[in-house]
Scaffold this active site. Structure first.
Site, PDB file in Angstrom:
ATOM      1  N   GLU A   1      -2.883   4.820   6.438  1.00 59.39           N
ATOM      2  CA  GLU A   1      -2.904   4.344   5.282  1.00 59.39           C
ATOM      3  C   GLU A   1      -3.614   5.396   4.357  1.00 59.39           C
ATOM      4  O   GLU A   1      -3.135   5.880   3.380  1.00 59.39           O
ATOM      5  CB  GLU A   1      -3.757   3.123   4.838  1.00 59.39           C
ATOM      6  CG  GLU A   1      -3.504   2.600   3.703  1.00 59.39           C
ATOM      7  CD  GLU A   1      -4.155   1.167   3.341  1.00 59.39           C
ATOM      8  OE1 GLU A   1      -3.791   0.293   4.233  1.00 59.39           O
ATOM      9  OE2 GLU A   1      -5.015   0.769   2.389  1.00 59.39           O
TER      10      GLU A   1
ATOM     11  N   SER B   1      -9.716   1.466   4.262  1.00 57.43           N
ATOM     12  CA  SER B   1      -9.000   1.065   5.287  1.00 57.43           C
ATOM     13  C   SER B   1      -8.118   2.258   5.810  1.00 57.43           C
ATOM     14  O   SER B   1      -7.604   2.677   5.168  1.00 57.43           O
ATOM     15  CB  SER B   1      -7.911  -0.342   5.140  1.00 57.43           C
ATOM     16  OG  SER B   1      -8.651  -1.280   4.715  1.00 57.43           O
TER      17      SER B   1
ATOM     18  N   ARG C   1       0.998  -1.130  -0.073  1.00 64.18           N
ATOM     19  CA  ARG C   1       0.019   0.027   0.088  1.00 64.18           C
ATOM     20  C   ARG C   1       0.777   1.283  -0.067  1.00 64.18           C
ATOM     21  O   ARG C   1       0.361   2.367   0.673  1.00 64.18           O
ATOM     22  CB  ARG C   1      -0.893   0.185   1.299  1.00 64.18           C
ATOM     23  CG  ARG C   1      -2.066  -1.029   1.460  1.00 64.18           C
ATOM     24  CD  ARG C   1      -2.935  -1.065  -0.019  1.00 64.18           C
ATOM     25  NE  ARG C   1      -3.808  -2.227   0.335  1.00 64.18           N
ATOM     26  CZ  ARG C   1      -3.860  -3.282  -0.086  1.00 64.18           C
ATOM     27  NH1 ARG C   1      -2.586  -3.615  -0.957  1.00 64.18           N
ATOM     28  NH2 ARG C   1      -4.686  -4.360   0.059  1.00 64.18           N
TER      29      ARG C   1
HETATM   30  C1  LIG Z   1     -15.105   1.534   0.416  1.00 65.18           C
HETATM   31  C2  LIG Z   1     -13.469   1.846   0.160  1.00 65.18           C
HETATM   32  C3  LIG Z   1     -12.782   0.495   0.099  1.00 65.18           C
HETATM   33  C4  LIG Z   1     -11.350   0.386  -0.234  1.00 65.18           C
HETATM   34  N1  LIG Z   1     -10.839  -0.988  -0.506  1.00 65.18           N
HETATM   35  C5  LIG Z   1      -9.299  -0.890  -0.732  1.00 65.18           C
HETATM   36  C6  LIG Z   1      -8.817  -2.035  -1.037  1.00 65.18           C
HETATM   37  O1  LIG Z   1      -9.057  -3.002  -1.087  1.00 65.18           O
HETATM   38  N2  LIG Z   1      -7.285  -1.862  -1.431  1.00 65.18           N
HETATM   39  C7  LIG Z   1      -6.771  -0.530  -1.691  1.00 65.18           C
HETATM   40  O2  LIG Z   1      -5.632  -0.718  -1.790  1.00 65.18           O
HETATM   41  N3  LIG Z   1      -7.493   0.552  -1.320  1.00 65.18           N
HETATM   42  C8  LIG Z   1      -8.744   0.706  -1.136  1.00 65.18           C
HETATM   43  N4  LIG Z   1      -9.414   1.906  -0.921  1.00 65.18           N
HETATM   44  C9  LIG Z   1      -8.384   3.172  -0.919  1.00 65.18           C
HETATM   45  C10 LIG Z   1      -8.837   3.547  -2.349  1.00 65.18           C
HETATM   46  O3  LIG Z   1      -9.871   3.356  -2.993  1.00 65.18           O
HETATM   47  C11 LIG Z   1      -7.377   3.329  -2.961  1.00 65.18           C
HETATM   48  O4  LIG Z   1      -6.203   3.905  -2.275  1.00 65.18           O
HETATM   49  C12 LIG Z   1      -7.339   4.072  -4.348  1.00 65.18           C
HETATM   50  O5  LIG Z   1      -6.473   3.579  -5.150  1.00 65.18           O
HETATM   51  C13 LIG Z   1      -6.983   5.869  -4.218  1.00 65.18           C
HETATM   52  O6  LIG Z   1      -7.464   6.159  -5.611  1.00 65.18           O
HETATM   53  P1  LIG Z   1      -8.206   7.481  -5.739  1.00 65.18           P
HETATM   54  O7  LIG Z   1      -8.329   8.001  -7.256  1.00 65.18           O
HETATM   55  O8  LIG Z   1      -9.408   7.761  -5.102  1.00 65.18           O
HETATM   56  O9  LIG Z   1      -6.878   8.465  -5.074  1.00 65.18           O
HETATM   57  P2  LIG Z   1      -7.178   9.832  -4.057  1.00 65.18           P
HETATM   58  O10 LIG Z   1      -7.751   9.327  -3.046  1.00 65.18           O
HETATM   59  O11 LIG Z   1      -7.771  11.037  -5.164  1.00 65.18           O
HETATM   60  O12 LIG Z   1      -5.606   9.988  -3.756  1.00 65.18           O
HETATM   61  C14 LIG Z   1      -4.789   9.147  -3.164  1.00 65.18           C
HETATM   62  C15 LIG Z   1      -3.503   9.634  -3.512  1.00 65.18           C
HETATM   63  O13 LIG Z   1      -3.091   9.308  -4.845  1.00 65.18           O
HETATM   64  C16 LIG Z   1      -2.597  10.525  -5.318  1.00 65.18           C
HETATM   65  N5  LIG Z   1      -2.855  10.539  -6.677  1.00 65.18           N
HETATM   66  C17 LIG Z   1      -4.083  10.430  -7.201  1.00 65.18           C
HETATM   67  N6  LIG Z   1      -4.286  10.666  -8.658  1.00 65.18           N
HETATM   68  C18 LIG Z   1      -2.991  10.626  -9.020  1.00 65.18           C
HETATM   69  C19 LIG Z   1      -2.381  10.914 -10.262  1.00 65.18           C
HETATM   70  N7  LIG Z   1      -3.228  11.051 -11.629  1.00 65.18           N
HETATM   71  N8  LIG Z   1      -1.083  10.937 -10.333  1.00 65.18           N
HETATM   72  C20 LIG Z   1      -0.304  11.139  -9.316  1.00 65.18           C
HETATM   73  N9  LIG Z   1      -0.750  10.915  -7.925  1.00 65.18           N
HETATM   74  C21 LIG Z   1      -2.285  10.730  -7.972  1.00 65.18           C
HETATM   75  C22 LIG Z   1      -2.765  11.680  -4.413  1.00 65.18           C
HETATM   76  O14 LIG Z   1      -2.374  12.854  -4.468  1.00 65.18           O
HETATM   77  C23 LIG Z   1      -3.055  11.159  -3.136  1.00 65.18           C
HETATM   78  O15 LIG Z   1      -1.604  11.151  -2.601  1.00 65.18           O
HETATM   79  C24 LIG Z   1     -10.733   1.686  -0.451  1.00 65.18           C
HETATM   80  C25 LIG Z   1     -11.597   2.926  -0.358  1.00 65.18           C
HETATM   81  C26 LIG Z   1     -12.780   2.826  -0.226  1.00 65.18           C
HETATM   82  C27 LIG Z   1     -13.649   4.124   0.075  1.00 65.18           C
END
Ligand SMILES: Cc1cc2nc3c(=O)[nH]c(=O)nc-3n(C[C@H](O)[C@H](O)[C@H](O)COP(=O)(O)OP(=O)(O)OC[C@H]3O[C@@H](n4cnc5c(N)ncnc54)[C@H](O)[C@@H]3O)c2cc1C
Length: 313
Positions: free
Chosen positions: A306, A230, A180
């Site tokens: 996380e 998480s 992660r």
């Molecule tokens: C109900 C639920 C369940 C989840 N289950 C999991 C799971 O099983 N496994 C898991 O790993 N995660 C899980 N997550 C967390 C989340 O979905 C992941 O971490 C996901 O990859 C985040 O993507 P995002 O587009 O929402 O990023 P954001 O929340 O918008 O950003 C997260 C980070 O990524 C960076 N970022 C975003 N886009 C870019 C880009 N284009 N270039 C550079 N940096 C960028 C941001 O600056 C920030 O640091 C869960 C979340 C929820 C709400």
């Protein structure tokens, strides 16, 4: 320095003092000094070339892993989601290209329809490909690094680069992928990625795999709540003998259902924090710190956040 939208020539949306809460799953947090949704890659690149070097830039995907603090975010927040940023294309029998704003679920569904096996796990992650790349997102025994073939990025100066595996060619240190987490430089914006499955597969079987993942999620996680998944990383990576789970430590510390203001530890899955309706970012962060302190006291384990927390208090 005060940033004004009319200082810049762009084709996308550029808004001063824009509220960010609607762009995050938690629905909390203050505004961005300047908020930009680029029309496409060239628009993003041109904007960064115009932006003074000392202005901080933050990239947002779909905000499913982030707490934006109540004081908002200094500088420019760039959101890559929807429209152009959600395009996905099949490249060959087992490889696809996804722009960074593509939802992981859409990528999994696209792969299934195209008969690309090995990408269904993405359907369990509610974020975007850009966010998944940054966080090395994963579930069901696989993580992004396992399927990542090539990444396209734009740097802070607006220059485009493509790299495979390492960033050494561009003067950046090697990207470390761990549980992660990545050491991916924060000044690089992911614009797209080539992802490879491990085989060709039957679309109906792959579709059923995704439906099974989705059903399991709905049963065990509060996916309809305002949450960010998480909150804390498991102290031991998957595969470690006698692996400890964050949720078990939190439960053992008596934190299930614990509240601070409008923030609550989920009753359904106690590694999830939820905004019950009127939480502020400060409630969520204070609750997280309270949980960490109680877990440290009862088990001696120091949990690592996380969820990303950004912005001014
Ligand atoms: C109900 C639920 C369940 C989840 N289950 C999991 C799971 O099983 N496994 C898991 O790993 N995660 C899980 N997550 C967390 C989340 O979905 C992941 O971490 C996901 O990859 C985040 O993507 P995002 O587009 O929402 O990023 P954001 O929340 O918008 O950003 C997260 C980070 O990524 C960076 N970022 C975003 N886009 C870019 C880009 N284009 N270039 C550079 N940096 C960028 C941001 O600056 C920030 O640091 C869960 C979340 C929820 C709400």
């Amino acid at each position: 320095m005060e940033l004004k939208a009319d200082q810049f020539t762009v084709r996308g949306k550029l808004i001063e003092n824009a509220p960010l809460a609607p762009y995050t799953w938690f629905r909390v947090g203050g505004p961005a000094d300047l908020f930009f949704i680029p029309a496409d890659e060239d628009d993003l690149s041109d904007f960064l070339k115009q932006l003074p070097e000392d202005v901080p830039v933050t990239t947002l995907g779909v905000g499913s892993n982030i707490i934006i603090r109540d004081g908002g975010v200094e500088g420019v927040v760039i959101r890559l989601a929807g429209g152009y940023w959600g395009q996905i294309e099949q490249m060959n029998a087992t490889t696809l290209f996804a722009r960074s704003g593509s939802l992981d679920l859409s990528v999994a569904r696209f792969a299934a329809k195209s008969g690309i096996a090995g990408l269904s796990f993405l359907s369990g992650i509610p974020g975007s490909i850009g966010g998944a790349m940054r966080t090395n997102a994963g579930c069901y025994g696989k993580e992004l690094k396992d399927v990542l073939n090539q990444v396209e990025v734009i740097d802070r100066k607006g220059e485009k680069h493509v790299f495979q595996g390492e960033l050494v060619d561009y003067g950046y240190p090697k990207v470390g992928f761990s549980y992660r987490h990545t050491d991916f430089p924060t000044d690089l914006i992911v614009t797209g990625a080539l992802l490879s499955g491990d085989d060709v597969g039957d679309p109906e079987t792959l579709k059923a795999e995704i439906e099974a993942h989705q059903a399991r999620r709905a049963e065990t996680q509060p996916i309809k709540d305002k949450t960010s998944g998480s909150t804390f990383a498991n102290p031991d990576p998957p595969g470690t003998p006698d692996q400890r789970s964050a949720w078990k430590l939190i439960d053992a510390a008596g934190c299930r259902g614990l509240r601070v203001g409008g923030a609550q530890v989920s009753e359904k899955h106690c590694n999830f924090l939820i905004n019950t309706g009127d939480a502020r970012a400060s409630d969520l962060e204070a609750l997280g710190e309270l949980v960490r302190a109680r877990v440290l006291e009862t088990s001696g384990v120091e949990l690592r956040w996380e969820v990303r927390r950004i912005g001014r208090y």
